[in-house]
Design a protein around this motif. Structure first.
Motif, PDB file in Angstrom:
ATOM      1  N   TYR A 169       7.976  -5.513   2.425  1.00  8.71           N
ATOM      2  CA  TYR A 169       6.767  -6.604   1.931  1.00  8.71           C
ATOM      3  C   TYR A 169       7.327  -6.509   0.632  1.00  8.71           C
ATOM      4  CZ  TYR A 169       3.685  -2.874   2.666  1.00  8.71           C
ATOM      5  OH  TYR A 169       3.422  -1.392   2.090  1.00  8.71           O
ATOM      6  N   GLY A 170       8.062  -6.198  -0.697  1.00 10.29           N
ATOM      7  CA  GLY A 170       8.505  -5.953  -1.499  1.00 10.29           C
ATOM      8  C   GLY A 170       8.865  -7.263  -2.235  1.00 10.29           C
ATOM      9  N   ASN A 171       8.878  -7.303  -3.829  1.00  7.07           N
ATOM     10  CA  ASN A 171       9.259  -8.478  -4.504  1.00  7.07           C
ATOM     11  C   ASN A 171      10.978  -7.909  -4.440  1.00  7.07           C
ATOM     12  OD1 ASN A 171       9.932  -6.638  -6.610  1.00  7.07           O
ATOM     13  ND2 ASN A 171       7.839  -7.131  -7.284  1.00  7.07           N
ATOM     14  N   GLY A 172      11.660  -7.534  -3.807  1.00  8.55           N
ATOM     15  CA  GLY A 172      13.575  -7.370  -3.590  1.00  8.55           C
ATOM     16  C   GLY A 172      13.642  -9.219  -3.458  1.00  8.55           C
ATOM     17  N   ALA A 173      12.726  -9.642  -2.479  1.00  4.49           N
ATOM     18  CA  ALA A 173      13.719 -11.701  -1.527  1.00  4.49           C
ATOM     19  C   ALA A 173      13.366 -12.167  -3.431  1.00  4.49           C
ATOM     20  CB  ALA A 173      12.684 -11.431  -0.443  1.00  4.49           C
ATOM     21  N   ALA A 174      12.073 -12.248  -3.634  1.00  5.55           N
ATOM     22  CA  ALA A 174      12.103 -12.827  -4.773  1.00  5.55           C
ATOM     23  C   ALA A 174      13.145 -13.062  -6.327  1.00  5.55           C
ATOM     24  CB  ALA A 174      10.291 -13.002  -5.193  1.00  5.55           C
ATOM     25  N   MET A 175      12.513 -11.489  -5.856  1.00  9.14           N
ATOM     26  CA  MET A 175      13.719 -12.184  -7.483  1.00  9.14           C
ATOM     27  C   MET A 175      15.156 -12.190  -7.451  1.00  9.14           C
ATOM     28  SD  MET A 175      14.454  -7.413  -7.638  1.00  9.14           S
ATOM     29  CE  MET A 175      15.778  -7.200  -6.707  1.00  9.14           C
ATOM     30  N   ARG A 176      15.675 -12.345  -5.833  1.00  7.28           N
ATOM     31  CA  ARG A 176      17.122 -12.716  -6.376  1.00  7.28           C
ATOM     32  C   ARG A 176      17.124 -14.111  -6.068  1.00  7.28           C
ATOM     33  NH1 ARG A 176      17.425  -9.039  -0.889  1.00  7.28           N
ATOM     34  NH2 ARG A 176      16.670 -10.023   0.535  1.00  7.28           N
ATOM     35  N   ALA A 177      16.086 -15.015  -6.118  1.00  9.31           N
ATOM     36  CA  ALA A 177      16.228 -16.176  -5.383  1.00  9.31           C
ATOM     37  C   ALA A 177      16.312 -17.288  -6.034  1.00  9.31           C
ATOM     38  CB  ALA A 177      14.589 -16.300  -4.375  1.00  9.31           C
ATOM     39  N   VAL A 178      15.821 -17.106  -7.402  1.00  7.93           N
ATOM     40  CA  VAL A 178      16.507 -18.182  -8.310  1.00  7.93           C
ATOM     41  C   VAL A 178      17.682 -19.158  -8.181  1.00  7.93           C
ATOM     42  CG1 VAL A 178      16.815 -18.903 -10.963  1.00  7.93           C
ATOM     43  CG2 VAL A 178      14.842 -16.998 -10.201  1.00  7.93           C
ATOM     44  N   PRO A 179      18.692 -18.772  -7.606  1.00  4.60           N
ATOM     45  CA  PRO A 179      19.607 -19.339  -7.657  1.00  4.60           C
ATOM     46  C   PRO A 179      19.836 -20.327  -6.441  1.00  4.60           C
ATOM     47  CG  PRO A 179      20.577 -16.975  -7.999  1.00  4.60           C
ATOM     48  CD  PRO A 179      19.048 -17.274  -7.433  1.00  4.60           C
ATOM     49  N   ILE A 180      18.839 -19.935  -5.100  1.00  5.91           N
ATOM     50  CA  ILE A 180      18.426 -21.093  -3.811  1.00  5.91           C
ATOM     51  C   ILE A 180      18.112 -22.372  -5.315  1.00  5.91           C
ATOM     52  CG2 ILE A 180      17.476 -21.175  -2.330  1.00  5.91           C
ATOM     53  CD1 ILE A 180      17.909 -18.100  -1.631  1.00  5.91           C
ATOM     54  N   GLY A 181      17.622 -22.070  -5.706  1.00  6.26           N
ATOM     55  CA  GLY A 181      16.407 -23.471  -6.420  1.00  6.26           C
ATOM     56  C   GLY A 181      17.585 -24.648  -7.163  1.00  6.26           C
ATOM     57  N   TYR A 182      18.160 -24.047  -8.249  1.00  8.89           N
ATOM     58  CA  TYR A 182      19.712 -24.476  -8.144  1.00  8.89           C
ATOM     59  C   TYR A 182      20.868 -25.219  -7.360  1.00  8.89           C
ATOM     60  CZ  TYR A 182      19.009 -22.866 -13.059  1.00  8.89           C
ATOM     61  OH  TYR A 182      18.346 -22.566 -14.439  1.00  8.89           O
ATOM     62  N   ALA A 183      20.621 -24.649  -6.297  1.00  9.71           N
ATOM     63  CA  ALA A 183      22.084 -25.008  -6.006  1.00  9.71           C
ATOM     64  C   ALA A 183      21.393 -26.170  -4.466  1.00  9.71           C
ATOM     65  CB  ALA A 183      22.162 -23.494  -4.579  1.00  9.71           C
ATOM     66  N   TYR A 184      20.976 -26.471  -4.113  1.00  7.86           N
ATOM     67  CA  TYR A 184      20.946 -27.969  -2.777  1.00  7.86           C
ATOM     68  C   TYR A 184      19.750 -28.427  -3.424  1.00  7.86           C
ATOM     69  CZ  TYR A 184      22.438 -23.334  -0.618  1.00  7.86           C
ATOM     70  OH  TYR A 184      23.115 -21.837  -0.215  1.00  7.86           O
ATOM     71  N   ASP A 185      19.711 -29.931  -2.705  1.00  8.43           N
ATOM     72  CA  ASP A 185      19.667 -31.226  -2.979  1.00  8.43           C
ATOM     73  C   ASP A 185      18.531 -31.377  -2.046  1.00  8.43           C
ATOM     74  OD1 ASP A 185      21.794 -31.760  -4.699  1.00  8.43           O
ATOM     75  OD2 ASP A 185      22.623 -32.697  -2.247  1.00  8.43           O
ATOM     76  N   ASN A 186      17.715 -30.484  -1.813  1.00  5.18           N
ATOM     77  CA  ASN A 186      15.871 -31.006  -1.224  1.00  5.18           C
ATOM     78  C   ASN A 186      15.035 -29.557  -0.727  1.00  5.18           C
ATOM     79  OD1 ASN A 186      16.077 -30.461   1.925  1.00  5.18           O
ATOM     80  ND2 ASN A 186      17.957 -31.747   1.127  1.00  5.18           N
ATOM     81  N   ILE A 187      14.238 -30.034  -1.098  1.00  3.40           N
ATOM     82  CA  ILE A 187      13.162 -29.119  -1.084  1.00  3.40           C
ATOM     83  C   ILE A 187      13.076 -28.059   0.468  1.00  3.40           C
ATOM     84  CG2 ILE A 187      11.000 -29.508   0.396  1.00  3.40           C
ATOM     85  CD1 ILE A 187      10.883 -27.807  -3.113  1.00  3.40           C
ATOM     86  N   GLU A 188      13.063 -29.123   1.448  1.00  7.62           N
ATOM     87  CA  GLU A 188      13.872 -28.198   2.926  1.00  7.62           C
ATOM     88  C   GLU A 188      14.632 -27.519   3.044  1.00  7.62           C
ATOM     89  OE1 GLU A 188      13.025 -31.696   1.839  1.00  7.62           O
ATOM     90  OE2 GLU A 188      11.237 -31.843   2.527  1.00  7.62           O
ATOM     91  N   GLN A 189      15.846 -27.879   1.915  1.00  9.34           N
ATOM     92  CA  GLN A 189      16.635 -27.227   2.337  1.00  9.34           C
ATOM     93  C   GLN A 189      16.565 -25.468   1.339  1.00  9.34           C
ATOM     94  OE1 GLN A 189      19.990 -26.212   3.716  1.00  9.34           O
ATOM     95  NE2 GLN A 189      18.964 -28.678   5.147  1.00  9.34           N
ATOM     96  N   VAL A 190      16.107 -25.337   0.422  1.00  8.30           N
ATOM     97  CA  VAL A 190      15.640 -24.661  -1.087  1.00  8.30           C
ATOM     98  C   VAL A 190      14.493 -23.920   0.132  1.00  8.30           C
ATOM     99  CG1 VAL A 190      14.440 -23.594  -2.732  1.00  8.30           C
ATOM    100  CG2 VAL A 190      16.041 -26.328  -2.560  1.00  8.30           C
ATOM    101  N   LEU A 191      13.695 -24.241   1.129  1.00  4.96           N
ATOM    102  CA  LEU A 191      13.153 -23.681   2.528  1.00  4.96           C
ATOM    103  C   LEU A 191      13.499 -22.859   2.820  1.00  4.96           C
ATOM    104  CD1 LEU A 191       9.577 -25.741   1.635  1.00  4.96           C
ATOM    105  CD2 LEU A 191       9.673 -23.344   1.135  1.00  4.96           C
ATOM    106  N   LEU A 192      14.201 -23.570   3.601  1.00  9.97           N
ATOM    107  CA  LEU A 192      15.534 -22.562   4.346  1.00  9.97           C
ATOM    108  C   LEU A 192      16.712 -21.623   4.252  1.00  9.97           C
ATOM    109  CD1 LEU A 192      16.029 -25.843   6.791  1.00  9.97           C
ATOM    110  CD2 LEU A 192      15.129 -23.923   7.502  1.00  9.97           C
TER     111      LEU A 192
END
Length: 276
Positions: A101-124
């Motif tokens: 439950y540490g923040n290691g997953a959040a720290m590496r998530a920035v690229p995902i916000g750039y790479a996909y065209d809709n919020i649903e895909q970003v969430l998945l």
């Protein structure tokens, strides 16, 4: 993208030498850490296969992320990983599930916000990025929140819209300022404790540098929080000061530079000519 990596570098020294000073110096002993390495791993996984996913192939996508995490760990085994991640990543034969439950997953998530065209895909995609190393509700929520904040910022949404979305979707309390919590804030790498203040560090900023300084000056998990705040801030403000580029870029390993620059050229139009 480089905004996240540069935030990691700037905050690295102050993870061990906590400060409450906003005007802290950029320290010569600063270096990239596991935050930058794993951000590059996410970039690589996306570059190799950025196709849309459905819920029924979430596990396969998660495996693709996991392969890159292990691969990049093997490139940089001494970058400052947590004990449980290091134990998992060093075993190339097994891919057991970790429930951090540490923040290691959040720290590496920035690229995902750039790479996909809709919020649903970003969430998945953010969820898939967590399933082997951070398979817990708290960590998945944090990774999704960061990726969504970057997505909204990159699509020119206002801070009010970003804040409202994150609060409503993830039930985070973002109704405070950096100054409100700085006096008593302390180090804690749990997602629920560190990710909301990192997002607030962006919301409470006026430019890229102030977002990173806000995050570091809280005196907490400085490199990770500055990585998150810096990643969102670059997506929102669209630029990084030249003195920060110069200070941080020379501290990066060539492999991370190359992967991040390739990702920028493909997914971030305004960054195409910033780095070679």
């Amino acid at each position: 993208m480089f905004g996240a990596i540069f935030g990691d570098i700037i905050g690295s020294y102050y993870e061990l030498h906590c400060t409450k000073e906003y005007d802290f110096p950029l320290h010569r002993e600063s270096t990239f850490t596991d935050d930058s390495v794993m951000t590059a791993a996410v970039c690589k996984a996306i570059l190799l296969n950025d196709t849309l996913i459905k819920k029924n192939c979430l596990k396969q996508r998660a495996k693709e992320f996991a392969v890159q995490y292990k691969q990049f760990y093997s490139y940089f085994p001494n970058a400052g990983y947590g004990y449980l991640f290091k134990k998992w990543a060093s075993d190339m034969k097994k891919s057991n599930i970790q429930h951090s439950y540490g923040n290691g997953a959040a720290m590496r998530a920035v690229p995902i916000g750039y790479a996909y065209d809709n919020i649903e895909q970003v969430l998945l995609q953010a969820k898939a990025s967590c399933l082997y190393t951070h398979n817990s509700r708290e960590a998945v929520k944090g990774a999704q929140a960061v990726a969504c904040a970057v997505f909204l910022a990159a699509h020119h949404e206002s801070k009010e819209t970003i804040k409202s979305f994150i609060c409503q979707k993830f039930k985070y309390d973002l109704g405070y300022s950096v100054n409100d919590i700085r006096p008593y804030y302390s180090f804690d790498s749990r997602t629920n404790y560190s990710v909301p203040p990192a997002i607030v560090s962006f919301l409470d900023s006026s430019n890229y540098e102030s977002a990173v300084r806000n995050a570091v000056s809280l005196g907490g998990d400085a490199d990770t929080m500055a990585c998150i705040a810096g990643g969102i801030a670059e997506a929102f403000y669209g630029d990084i000061p030249e003195h920060i580029k110069k200070f941080c870029y020379e501290k990066l390993d060539y492999t991370i530079k190359k992967i991040a620059a390739e990702f920028c050229r493909k997914y971030i139009l305004q960054s195409k000519n910033l780095f070679s």
